[in-house]
Motif scaffolding. Structure first.
Motif, PDB file in Angstrom:
ATOM      1  N   ALA A  78       0.820  -1.213   0.000  1.00  0.00           N
ATOM      2  CA  ALA A  78       0.000   0.000   0.000  1.00  0.00           C
ATOM      3  C   ALA A  78       0.852   1.260   0.000  1.00  0.00           C
ATOM      4  CB  ALA A  78      -0.934  -0.008   1.202  1.00  0.00           C
ATOM      5  N   MET A  79       2.093   1.154   0.482  1.00  0.00           N
ATOM      6  CA  MET A  79       2.966   2.323   0.510  1.00  0.00           C
ATOM      7  C   MET A  79       3.345   2.776  -0.898  1.00  0.00           C
ATOM      8  SD  MET A  79       5.434   1.454   3.790  1.00  0.00           S
ATOM      9  CE  MET A  79       6.198   3.076   3.812  1.00  0.00           C
ATOM     10  N   PHE A  80       3.163   1.895  -1.886  1.00  0.00           N
ATOM     11  CA  PHE A  80       3.506   2.231  -3.267  1.00  0.00           C
ATOM     12  C   PHE A  80       2.314   2.789  -4.044  1.00  0.00           C
ATOM     13  CE2 PHE A  80       6.594  -1.014  -2.014  1.00  0.00           C
ATOM     14  CZ  PHE A  80       7.779  -0.439  -2.415  1.00  0.00           C
ATOM     15  N   THR A  81       1.140   2.833  -3.431  1.00  0.00           N
ATOM     16  CA  THR A  81      -0.061   3.306  -4.121  1.00  0.00           C
ATOM     17  C   THR A  81      -0.294   4.779  -3.829  1.00  0.00           C
ATOM     18  OG1 THR A  81      -1.554   2.804  -2.277  1.00  0.00           O
ATOM     19  CG2 THR A  81      -1.057   1.009  -3.821  1.00  0.00           C
ATOM     20  N   PRO A  82      -1.040   5.470  -4.694  1.00  0.00           N
ATOM     21  CA  PRO A  82      -1.347   6.885  -4.424  1.00  0.00           C
ATOM     22  C   PRO A  82      -2.107   7.086  -3.117  1.00  0.00           C
ATOM     23  CG  PRO A  82      -1.829   6.324  -6.706  1.00  0.00           C
ATOM     24  CD  PRO A  82      -1.532   5.033  -6.010  1.00  0.00           C
ATOM     25  N   GLU A  83      -2.915   6.084  -2.735  1.00  0.00           N
ATOM     26  CA  GLU A  83      -3.694   6.214  -1.496  1.00  0.00           C
ATOM     27  C   GLU A  83      -2.815   6.020  -0.259  1.00  0.00           C
ATOM     28  OE1 GLU A  83      -4.359   4.015  -3.918  1.00  0.00           O
ATOM     29  OE2 GLU A  83      -5.919   5.166  -4.964  1.00  0.00           O
ATOM     30  N   GLY A  84      -1.782   5.184  -0.383  1.00  0.00           N
ATOM     31  CA  GLY A  84      -0.896   4.929   0.737  1.00  0.00           C
ATOM     32  C   GLY A  84      -1.581   4.189   1.870  1.00  0.00           C
ATOM     33  N   ILE A  85      -1.040   4.359   3.071  1.00  0.00           N
ATOM     34  CA  ILE A  85      -1.581   3.759   4.290  1.00  0.00           C
ATOM     35  C   ILE A  85      -2.266   4.851   5.093  1.00  0.00           C
ATOM     36  CG2 ILE A  85      -0.992   2.591   6.461  1.00  0.00           C
ATOM     37  CD1 ILE A  85       1.394   1.366   5.029  1.00  0.00           C
ATOM     38  N   PRO A  86      -3.516   4.657   5.510  1.00  0.00           N
ATOM     39  CA  PRO A  86      -4.218   5.696   6.269  1.00  0.00           C
ATOM     40  C   PRO A  86      -3.394   6.205   7.454  1.00  0.00           C
ATOM     41  CG  PRO A  86      -5.726   3.920   5.710  1.00  0.00           C
ATOM     42  CD  PRO A  86      -4.352   3.458   5.307  1.00  0.00           C
ATOM     43  N   GLY A  87      -3.297   7.516   7.562  1.00  0.00           N
ATOM     44  CA  GLY A  87      -2.571   8.125   8.662  1.00  0.00           C
ATOM     45  C   GLY A  87      -1.082   8.270   8.451  1.00  0.00           C
ATOM     46  N   GLU A  88      -0.570   7.746   7.326  1.00  0.00           N
ATOM     47  CA  GLU A  88       0.861   7.827   7.035  1.00  0.00           C
ATOM     48  C   GLU A  88       1.075   8.633   5.752  1.00  0.00           C
ATOM     49  OE1 GLU A  88       2.842   6.732   9.208  1.00  0.00           O
ATOM     50  OE2 GLU A  88       1.726   5.188  10.289  1.00  0.00           O
ATOM     51  N   PRO A  89       2.194   9.360   5.638  1.00  0.00           N
ATOM     52  CA  PRO A  89       2.471  10.060   4.387  1.00  0.00           C
ATOM     53  C   PRO A  89       2.715   9.083   3.252  1.00  0.00           C
ATOM     54  CG  PRO A  89       4.377  10.150   5.843  1.00  0.00           C
ATOM     55  CD  PRO A  89       3.258   9.570   6.644  1.00  0.00           C
TER      56      PRO A  89
END
Length: 268
Positions: A78-89
């Motif tokens: 998820a860190m590689f997606t535009p949405e990322g991880i909720p609450g994280e940059p």
């Protein structure tokens, strides 16, 4: 067999994928999200860093292990997606931040990977299955590595257009040499148990069924030696590459003088 850490934050650590247990002079840190192959996130890194800060002074040896078939499959995708991880940059947000802010963010992530080589501890990574990218670097953060015969190390960051930035490059070069380290990182290829032992990346390879017992046997052997002697020896070996031959001989003399005086009960 072990008593859980008494820190009131321990349940939240487990929600973030980390469990800490203390058994006298031995601590066991477990990555405990096996269904996700212990994929790593900033929350997990914060939990690992906090575990290091909360270790009691009585601990001498730390085992780092993981539940499930894989030690760690690396970064949470998820860190590689535009949405990322909720609450994280997200990566895009990090890339767009100021130099100081970006540097501080990466430095905060690195804290999870650096405390394992503290002078007062000996740490052992107990690795099975895949140890990819951040998982590989977490294993490299420890002093020693015991691996299962199915282990597969890989440094995939370069293949993704990134670099290994979680404190893994220096120990990798120290263990296997510059040329092999460059080849492993630049190609992203897999390194199995036999090669890991042959190149010094791993201290010991055993069957998966024997992995935990082999690691605990090594921990017991380390705990059998006097703490002061282990600390002094570790410091000598850690500093050896940065010293000349004569400087290392001098460091040995100074360390031995401290040991002799402590054994004789002679204070400073």
């Amino acid at each position: 067999m072990t008593a859980p850490a008494t820190d009131p934050q321990a349940p939240s650590w487990e929600r973030d994928g980390v469990r800490l247990e203390i058994d006298g002079e031995l601590a066991v840190v477990t990555l405990c999200q096996p269904k996700r192959r212990n994929a790593q996130s900033p929350a997990l890194w914060r939990a690992l860093a906090q575990a290091g800060r909360e270790l009691p002074g009585s601990v001498r040896v730390v085992l780092l292990r993981a539940e499930g078939v894989s030690f760690s499959a690396g970064l949470d995708r998820a860190m590689f997606t535009p949405e990322g991880i909720p609450g994280e940059p997200t990566f895009l947000q990090l890339a767009g931040s100021a130099d100081k802010e970006l540097d501080e963010a990466i430095a905060s992530y690195q804290e999870a990977f650096t405390w394992w080589r503290r002078a007062d501890l000996v740490s052992i990574a107990v690795v099975q299955g895949h140890a990819v990218g951040a998982g590989f670097q977490l294993a490299l953060g420890c002093d020693l590595r015991v691996v299962a015969d199915d282990v597969q190390f890989a440094m995939k960051e370069t293949s993704l257009g990134l670099v290994p930035d979680l404190a893994g490059t220096k120990p990798l070069v120290e263990l296997v040499g510059y040329a092999r380290a460059l080849e492993i990182c630049a190609t992203g290829r897999w390194v199995g148990a036999e090669e890991a032992v042959a190149t010094g990346l791993a201290n010991l390879a055993v069957s998966g069924a024997e992995l935990d017992s082999a690691a605990r046997d090594l921990a017991a052997a380390l705990l059998a030696a006097p703490r002061g002697a282990v600390i002094e020896t570790k410091a000598l070996l850690q500093g050896a590459c940065g010293r000349s031959y004569d400087e290392q001989r001098s460091a040995e003399r100074v360390a031995q003088a401290r040991r002799l005086r402590e054994l004789a009960g002679i204070g400073d």
